[in-house]
Scaffold this active site. Sequence first.
Site, PDB file in Angstrom:
ATOM      1  CE  LYS A 120       1.800   1.468  12.515  1.00 42.74           C
ATOM      2  NZ  LYS A 120       1.159   1.896  11.293  1.00 42.74           N
ATOM      3  N   GLY A 132     -12.955  -4.483   4.971  1.00 39.73           N
ATOM      4  CA  GLY A 132     -11.537  -4.133   4.796  1.00 39.73           C
ATOM      5  C   GLY A 132     -11.067  -3.014   5.712  1.00 39.73           C
ATOM      6  CB  THR A 134      -0.911  -0.005   1.254  1.00 39.16           C
ATOM      7  OG1 THR A 134      -1.629  -1.228   1.263  1.00 39.16           O
ATOM      8  CG2 THR A 134      -1.858   1.161   1.251  1.00 39.16           C
ATOM      9  CB  VAL A 135       3.142   2.725   2.524  1.00 40.41           C
ATOM     10  CG1 VAL A 135       3.891   4.038   2.681  1.00 40.41           C
ATOM     11  CG2 VAL A 135       2.047   2.607   3.585  1.00 40.41           C
ATOM     12  CG  ASP A 174      -1.417   0.986  15.246  1.00 39.05           C
ATOM     13  OD1 ASP A 174      -0.478   0.840  14.453  1.00 39.05           O
ATOM     14  OD2 ASP A 174      -2.202   1.965  15.196  1.00 39.05           O
ATOM     15  CD  GLU A 208      -4.250  -5.462   8.921  1.00 37.28           C
ATOM     16  OE1 GLU A 208      -4.068  -6.548   8.354  1.00 37.28           O
ATOM     17  OE2 GLU A 208      -3.746  -4.393   8.551  1.00 37.28           O
ATOM     18  CB  ILE A 210      -1.900  13.824  10.268  1.00 34.40           C
ATOM     19  CG1 ILE A 210      -3.315  13.334   9.990  1.00 34.40           C
ATOM     20  CG2 ILE A 210      -1.909  15.076  11.122  1.00 34.40           C
ATOM     21  CD1 ILE A 210      -4.078  12.931  11.246  1.00 34.40           C
ATOM     22  CE  LYS A 229      -0.317   4.391  14.067  1.00 31.85           C
ATOM     23  NZ  LYS A 229      -1.684   4.113  13.609  1.00 31.85           N
ATOM     24  N   GLY A 248      -3.897   4.825   4.340  1.00 32.15           N
ATOM     25  CA  GLY A 248      -4.216   4.848   2.914  1.00 32.15           C
ATOM     26  C   GLY A 248      -2.963   5.138   2.112  1.00 32.15           C
TER      27      GLY A 248
HETATM   28  N1  LIG Z   1      -1.226   1.039   4.974  1.00 35.58           N
HETATM   29  C1  LIG Z   1      -1.295   2.207   5.587  1.00 35.58           C
HETATM   30  O1  LIG Z   1      -2.233   2.988   5.367  1.00 35.58           O
HETATM   31  C2  LIG Z   1      -0.206   2.637   6.524  1.00 35.58           C
HETATM   32  C3  LIG Z   1      -0.336   3.867   7.208  1.00 35.58           C
HETATM   33  C4  LIG Z   1       0.690   4.291   8.055  1.00 35.58           C
HETATM   34  C5  LIG Z   1       1.800   3.498   8.218  1.00 35.58           C
HETATM   35  N2  LIG Z   1       1.883   2.293   7.570  1.00 35.58           N
HETATM   36  C6  LIG Z   1       3.077   1.483   7.775  1.00 35.58           C
HETATM   37  O2  LIG Z   1       3.740   1.327   6.543  1.00 35.58           O
HETATM   38  C7  LIG Z   1       4.392   0.082   6.489  1.00 35.58           C
HETATM   39  C8  LIG Z   1       3.929  -0.672   5.249  1.00 35.58           C
HETATM   40  O3  LIG Z   1       2.549  -0.861   5.324  1.00 35.58           O
HETATM   41  P1  LIG Z   1       1.716  -1.352   4.046  1.00 35.58           P
HETATM   42  O4  LIG Z   1       0.285  -1.195   4.418  1.00 35.58           O
HETATM   43  O5  LIG Z   1       2.211  -0.687   2.820  1.00 35.58           O
HETATM   44  O6  LIG Z   1       2.082  -2.899   4.043  1.00 35.58           O
HETATM   45  P2  LIG Z   1       1.796  -3.961   2.860  1.00 35.58           P
HETATM   46  O7  LIG Z   1       0.735  -3.447   1.942  1.00 35.58           O
HETATM   47  O8  LIG Z   1       1.628  -5.271   3.521  1.00 35.58           O
HETATM   48  O9  LIG Z   1       3.166  -3.950   2.051  1.00 35.58           O
HETATM   49  C9  LIG Z   1       4.352  -4.496   2.533  1.00 35.58           C
HETATM   50  C10 LIG Z   1       5.329  -4.629   1.384  1.00 35.58           C
HETATM   51  O10 LIG Z   1       6.570  -5.092   1.878  1.00 35.58           O
HETATM   52  C11 LIG Z   1       6.993  -6.220   1.111  1.00 35.58           C
HETATM   53  N3  LIG Z   1       7.733  -7.107   1.998  1.00 35.58           N
HETATM   54  C12 LIG Z   1       7.346  -7.640   3.175  1.00 35.58           C
HETATM   55  N4  LIG Z   1       8.322  -8.413   3.694  1.00 35.58           N
HETATM   56  C13 LIG Z   1       9.341  -8.356   2.823  1.00 35.58           C
HETATM   57  C14 LIG Z   1      10.639  -8.942   2.758  1.00 35.58           C
HETATM   58  N5  LIG Z   1      11.062  -9.746   3.727  1.00 35.58           N
HETATM   59  N6  LIG Z   1      11.419  -8.654   1.711  1.00 35.58           N
HETATM   60  C15 LIG Z   1      10.999  -7.836   0.727  1.00 35.58           C
HETATM   61  N7  LIG Z   1       9.795  -7.258   0.709  1.00 35.58           N
HETATM   62  C16 LIG Z   1       8.979  -7.513   1.739  1.00 35.58           C
HETATM   63  C17 LIG Z   1       5.719  -6.854   0.611  1.00 35.58           C
HETATM   64  O11 LIG Z   1       6.001  -7.617  -0.562  1.00 35.58           O
HETATM   65  P3  LIG Z   1       4.829  -8.360  -1.371  1.00 35.58           P
HETATM   66  O12 LIG Z   1       3.987  -7.249  -1.928  1.00 35.58           O
HETATM   67  O13 LIG Z   1       5.532  -9.107  -2.411  1.00 35.58           O
HETATM   68  O14 LIG Z   1       4.092  -9.204  -0.376  1.00 35.58           O
HETATM   69  C18 LIG Z   1       4.879  -5.624   0.312  1.00 35.58           C
HETATM   70  O15 LIG Z   1       5.160  -5.130  -0.951  1.00 35.58           O
HETATM   71  C19 LIG Z   1       4.069  -0.627   7.813  1.00 35.58           C
HETATM   72  O16 LIG Z   1       5.107  -0.387   8.724  1.00 35.58           O
HETATM   73  C20 LIG Z   1       2.804   0.082   8.268  1.00 35.58           C
HETATM   74  O17 LIG Z   1       2.640   0.061   9.664  1.00 35.58           O
HETATM   75  C21 LIG Z   1       0.910   1.855   6.731  1.00 35.58           C
END
Ligand SMILES: NC(=O)c1ccc[n+]([C@@H]2O[C@H](COP(=O)([O-])OP(=O)(O)OC[C@H]3O[C@@H](n4cnc5c(N)ncnc54)[C@H](OP(=O)(O)O)[C@@H]3O)[C@@H](O)[C@H]2O)c1
Length: 438
Positions: free
Chosen positions: A101, A183, A11-12, A197, A186, A132, A201, A300
């Site tokens: 975080k 969705g 996502t990010v 979580d 989780e 934010i 933060k 998001g």
């Molecule tokens: N989603 C949000 O809105 C949001 C908001 C604030 C902060 N965050 C933080 O941002 C971070 C990422 O969140 P996300 O929602 O983007 O997570 P996500 O959608 O699950 O994406 C994680 C990515 O990391 C890759 N990955 C995981 N383990 C790996 C490894 N060992 N080697 C290489 N690549 C690896 C995954 O690969 P694959 O795609 O191949 O599985 C995926 O592309 C987290 O720390 C989360 O707490 C997220």
Amino acid sequence: MIKVGLLGLGTVGAGTAAILLDRAGRHHLLQELEIVKVAVRDRGKARSVDLPDSVAIVPWEEIVADPEIDIVVEVMGGLEPARSAILKAIECGKHVVTANKAVISRYGDEIFSKANAAGTYVMLEAAVGGGIPIIQPLKQSLGVNRIQRVTGIVNGTTNYILTRMTQEGGEFADILADAQKLGYAEADPTADVDGWDAADKIAILASLAFGGRIDREKISAEGIRNVTATDIDYAEKLGFTIKLLAIAERQSDNTNVSVRVHPTFLPKGHPLAGVNGVYNAILVEGEPLGQVMFFGPGAGAGATASAVVSDLMAIVGVIHAAAATREETVDSPSNALHPLLSCHHQHYCSLAPLTALQCRYYARFLTTDVPGVIGKLGTVFGLHRVSLESIVQIGLNDRRAEIVVVTQSVNAGDFNTALDVLKALPEVESVPSVFRVV
Ligand SMILES: NC(=O)c1ccc[n+]([C@@H]2O[C@H](COP(=O)([O-])OP(=O)(O)OC[C@H]3O[C@@H](n4cnc5c(N)ncnc54)[C@H](OP(=O)(O)O)[C@@H]3O)[C@@H](O)[C@H]2O)c1
């Protein structure tokens, strides 16, 4: 060009790549950033962003060690290998931008010590409040204030669930199940609904607000599993709304800091009371500024990527400034870190025990419906220096009654002792809920 390695394209990560690949109309410094390598877990997965052919997909170990890469963006999530990747990138002299975080709140000490020694930046705007801006404001614009309190609604999932419980009625478990289907929660909702979580933060925010490290393990986190439709109903009748608050506050002794997460009865007129759904908000109170509130999307792809890329931009800015300075004073090159972008505190804040807190409480008692129960409750509370602000009794079926009290601001230890005495009274069947009141 400043070369970026992206760890994660979920996502990010995909949101970050999308901004960096579509720069028209954005800040000119973005023109200087180029994603050169990306790490993912599953190379075969369909992605929401089309990377140019020049971007190599490689294991994360290759990115953090690549001498060509200047900045590593860690958006894999989880503790490992994210922690190791961040540490390795720093060891290899790279700046790091992370949204993680969980890693920063647990391993911040290790990470920032290493980064300071290596002369590299570790930036984390996306780690709290998604899109934010709150990290840089706490580091910079609000830095002149003596911060008294930081109060946040920093978890969108729990705010969504509590908002629906308030607006539609319904019990926690049913609305959680629906949120999972839609969705908004989780499959394993533990980190969100149990307050972990939010604790990660607030550990980060407290550290910035009070200028010391925070021992994450010592933060008390209470989630929303015990919030019932009955409590939401009483809150409404008494003029409150229930929110999961993450609170960091300076204690009156000016030495200790209280850092905690719990569901809270919030007066409807409170600035955070109207923050609904998946939105986040952080209220900062300090002297002389007074109150300032930050509100916006806490998660998001686009929102969080906006925060990630703002960190990238800040690093490009200081790289430029450093290069200009070096040209002017070629004789004294310096890799000193910009004091407003780096982390310099090294001591740990002293955390106040929960029993030392002064606060108001809401408590709901199920009792036998016999004369004098309210009197007994009042007496026991009085004996323990707990003054009551309001008390309501409602008769139930089967000669049982429900009694709800809201206390004045009292010592938490006194309140808990009184509660233990009350639970032992023969007239008191149970105390199904106790919440703090702001
Ligand atoms: N989603 C949000 O809105 C949001 C908001 C604030 C902060 N965050 C933080 O941002 C971070 C990422 O969140 P996300 O929602 O983007 O997570 P996500 O959608 O699950 O994406 C994680 C990515 O990391 C890759 N990955 C995981 N383990 C790996 C490894 N060992 N080697 C290489 N690549 C690896 C995954 O690969 P694959 O795609 O191949 O599985 C995926 O592309 C987290 O720390 C989360 O707490 C997220």
